[in-house]
Design a protein around this motif. Sequence first.
Motif, PDB file in Angstrom:
ATOM      1  N   MET A   1      22.162  19.517 -42.052  1.00  0.00           N
ATOM      2  CA  MET A   1      21.762  18.193 -42.565  1.00  0.00           C
ATOM      3  C   MET A   1      22.343  17.941 -43.948  1.00  0.00           C
ATOM      4  O   MET A   1      22.773  16.838 -44.258  1.00  0.00           O
ATOM      5  CB  MET A   1      20.237  18.067 -42.619  1.00  0.00           C
ATOM      6  CG  MET A   1      19.597  17.947 -41.285  1.00  0.00           C
ATOM      7  SD  MET A   1      20.095  16.451 -40.443  1.00  0.00           S
ATOM      8  CE  MET A   1      19.461  16.826 -38.840  1.00  0.00           C
ATOM      9  N   ARG A   2      22.351  18.971 -44.768  1.00  0.00           N
ATOM     10  CA  ARG A   2      22.884  18.822 -46.136  1.00  0.00           C
ATOM     11  C   ARG A   2      24.366  18.463 -46.107  1.00  0.00           C
ATOM     12  O   ARG A   2      24.833  17.642 -46.894  1.00  0.00           O
ATOM     13  CB  ARG A   2      22.648  20.109 -46.935  1.00  0.00           C
ATOM     14  CG  ARG A   2      23.077  20.017 -48.364  1.00  0.00           C
ATOM     15  CD  ARG A   2      22.133  19.095 -49.123  1.00  0.00           C
ATOM     16  NE  ARG A   2      22.628  18.893 -50.467  1.00  0.00           N
ATOM     17  CZ  ARG A   2      22.607  17.728 -51.090  1.00  0.00           C
ATOM     18  NH1 ARG A   2      22.108  16.672 -50.510  1.00  0.00           N
ATOM     19  NH2 ARG A   2      23.068  17.614 -52.299  1.00  0.00           N
TER      20      ARG A   2
ATOM     21  N   ASP B   1      19.304  13.464 -48.304  1.00  0.00           N
ATOM     22  CA  ASP B   1      18.972  14.308 -47.158  1.00  0.00           C
ATOM     23  C   ASP B   1      18.045  13.573 -46.192  1.00  0.00           C
ATOM     24  O   ASP B   1      18.182  13.689 -44.971  1.00  0.00           O
ATOM     25  CB  ASP B   1      18.300  15.604 -47.627  1.00  0.00           C
ATOM     26  CG  ASP B   1      19.264  16.528 -48.369  1.00  0.00           C
ATOM     27  OD1 ASP B   1      20.475  16.230 -48.404  1.00  0.00           O
ATOM     28  OD2 ASP B   1      18.800  17.552 -48.899  1.00  0.00           O
ATOM     29  N   THR B   2      17.109  12.798 -46.741  1.00  0.00           N
ATOM     30  CA  THR B   2      16.176  12.036 -45.918  1.00  0.00           C
ATOM     31  C   THR B   2      16.920  11.012 -45.071  1.00  0.00           C
ATOM     32  O   THR B   2      16.645  10.846 -43.885  1.00  0.00           O
ATOM     33  CB  THR B   2      15.131  11.330 -46.808  1.00  0.00           C
ATOM     34  OG1 THR B   2      14.484  12.318 -47.611  1.00  0.00           O
ATOM     35  CG2 THR B   2      14.114  10.584 -45.978  1.00  0.00           C
TER      36      THR B   2
ATOM     37  N   LYS C   1      18.806  12.776 -42.249  1.00  0.00           N
ATOM     38  CA  LYS C   1      17.890  13.139 -41.160  1.00  0.00           C
ATOM     39  C   LYS C   1      17.529  11.919 -40.322  1.00  0.00           C
ATOM     40  O   LYS C   1      17.443  12.003 -39.093  1.00  0.00           O
ATOM     41  CB  LYS C   1      16.629  13.783 -41.732  1.00  0.00           C
ATOM     42  CG  LYS C   1      16.861  15.168 -42.274  1.00  0.00           C
ATOM     43  CD  LYS C   1      15.604  15.729 -42.919  1.00  0.00           C
ATOM     44  CE  LYS C   1      15.913  17.040 -43.608  1.00  0.00           C
ATOM     45  NZ  LYS C   1      14.763  17.586 -44.322  1.00  0.00           N
TER      46      LYS C   1
ATOM     47  N   VAL D   1      20.485  11.070 -38.035  1.00  0.00           N
ATOM     48  CA  VAL D   1      20.572  12.025 -36.926  1.00  0.00           C
ATOM     49  C   VAL D   1      19.471  11.754 -35.914  1.00  0.00           C
ATOM     50  O   VAL D   1      19.701  11.782 -34.696  1.00  0.00           O
ATOM     51  CB  VAL D   1      20.520  13.479 -37.453  1.00  0.00           C
ATOM     52  CG1 VAL D   1      20.334  14.473 -36.322  1.00  0.00           C
ATOM     53  CG2 VAL D   1      21.789  13.792 -38.238  1.00  0.00           C
ATOM     54  N   LYS D   2      18.280  11.458 -36.401  1.00  0.00           N
ATOM     55  CA  LYS D   2      17.164  11.146 -35.503  1.00  0.00           C
ATOM     56  C   LYS D   2      17.472   9.899 -34.676  1.00  0.00           C
ATOM     57  O   LYS D   2      17.213   9.852 -33.479  1.00  0.00           O
ATOM     58  CB  LYS D   2      15.886  10.944 -36.320  1.00  0.00           C
ATOM     59  CG  LYS D   2      14.655  10.781 -35.480  1.00  0.00           C
ATOM     60  CD  LYS D   2      13.415  10.707 -36.350  1.00  0.00           C
ATOM     61  CE  LYS D   2      12.173  10.581 -35.489  1.00  0.00           C
ATOM     62  NZ  LYS D   2      10.958  10.537 -36.296  1.00  0.00           N
TER      63      LYS D   2
ATOM     64  N   ARG E   1      19.864  17.215 -29.546  1.00  0.00           N
ATOM     65  CA  ARG E   1      19.382  18.221 -30.490  1.00  0.00           C
ATOM     66  C   ARG E   1      18.429  19.166 -29.794  1.00  0.00           C
ATOM     67  O   ARG E   1      17.627  18.744 -28.979  1.00  0.00           O
ATOM     68  CB  ARG E   1      18.649  17.552 -31.651  1.00  0.00           C
ATOM     69  CG  ARG E   1      19.533  16.661 -32.480  1.00  0.00           C
ATOM     70  CD  ARG E   1      18.785  16.085 -33.643  1.00  0.00           C
ATOM     71  NE  ARG E   1      18.430  17.159 -34.570  1.00  0.00           N
ATOM     72  CZ  ARG E   1      17.500  17.054 -35.497  1.00  0.00           C
ATOM     73  NH1 ARG E   1      16.813  15.958 -35.630  1.00  0.00           N
ATOM     74  NH2 ARG E   1      17.240  18.054 -36.300  1.00  0.00           N
TER      75      ARG E   1
ATOM     76  N   GLN F   1      18.154  23.970 -36.781  1.00  0.00           N
ATOM     77  CA  GLN F   1      18.819  23.128 -37.766  1.00  0.00           C
ATOM     78  C   GLN F   1      20.249  22.760 -37.359  1.00  0.00           C
ATOM     79  O   GLN F   1      20.707  21.673 -37.624  1.00  0.00           O
ATOM     80  CB  GLN F   1      18.842  23.837 -39.130  1.00  0.00           C
ATOM     81  CG  GLN F   1      17.469  23.944 -39.758  1.00  0.00           C
ATOM     82  CD  GLN F   1      16.891  22.574 -40.080  1.00  0.00           C
ATOM     83  OE1 GLN F   1      17.570  21.701 -40.590  1.00  0.00           O
ATOM     84  NE2 GLN F   1      15.622  22.387 -39.751  1.00  0.00           N
ATOM     85  N   ARG F   2      20.973  23.697 -36.780  1.00  0.00           N
ATOM     86  CA  ARG F   2      22.378  23.453 -36.439  1.00  0.00           C
ATOM     87  C   ARG F   2      22.576  23.381 -34.930  1.00  0.00           C
ATOM     88  O   ARG F   2      23.496  23.964 -34.389  1.00  0.00           O
ATOM     89  CB  ARG F   2      23.259  24.553 -37.011  1.00  0.00           C
ATOM     90  CG  ARG F   2      23.409  24.491 -38.502  1.00  0.00           C
ATOM     91  CD  ARG F   2      24.401  25.554 -38.929  1.00  0.00           C
ATOM     92  NE  ARG F   2      24.575  25.555 -40.356  1.00  0.00           N
ATOM     93  CZ  ARG F   2      25.661  25.127 -40.978  1.00  0.00           C
ATOM     94  NH1 ARG F   2      26.671  24.669 -40.290  1.00  0.00           N
ATOM     95  NH2 ARG F   2      25.746  25.178 -42.276  1.00  0.00           N
TER      96      ARG F   2
END
Length: 134
Positions: free
Chosen positions: A35-36, A46-47, A50, A53-54, A64, A69-70
């Motif tokens: 994510m970073r 970062d928020t 996320k 991605v969501k 996912r 995380q990955r």
Amino acid sequence: MGAYSEVLPAAASRKQQALDFISEYILEHGRSPAMREIALALDVSDTRAKALVKKLAFEKMIERAAGAQRAITVPGLLERQLLDRMRQLGVVVNEDFANADRVRPLPQGHLPLVAILEHIPDVDAGDLHATPTY
């Protein structure tokens, strides 16, 4: 700005930029980005990364695995990459026939003519080695 931010077109939506970055990262590194890394590449928090991605996962543009995380995958990414590479090499693939403007005509001038048979001889089904009678 992130390392990849100058590669991403400014006119593209953040969602599309995230998808493009994730796809390129997977192809280059063989695994999904953290994510970073997504946040740095898109020059967002970062928020926000996320949330992007969501949203991509909700719209089924990525998949996912829960709790990892990955564990981001892009459905059909490898197939699209292979088809693009084949096209670069001059191979015509099935989808190209739907887009006739992209297909070069097939060279047919050198093909031999096919003989036209006026009569197909009868062969007894029980004796495949029999000489046909005309």
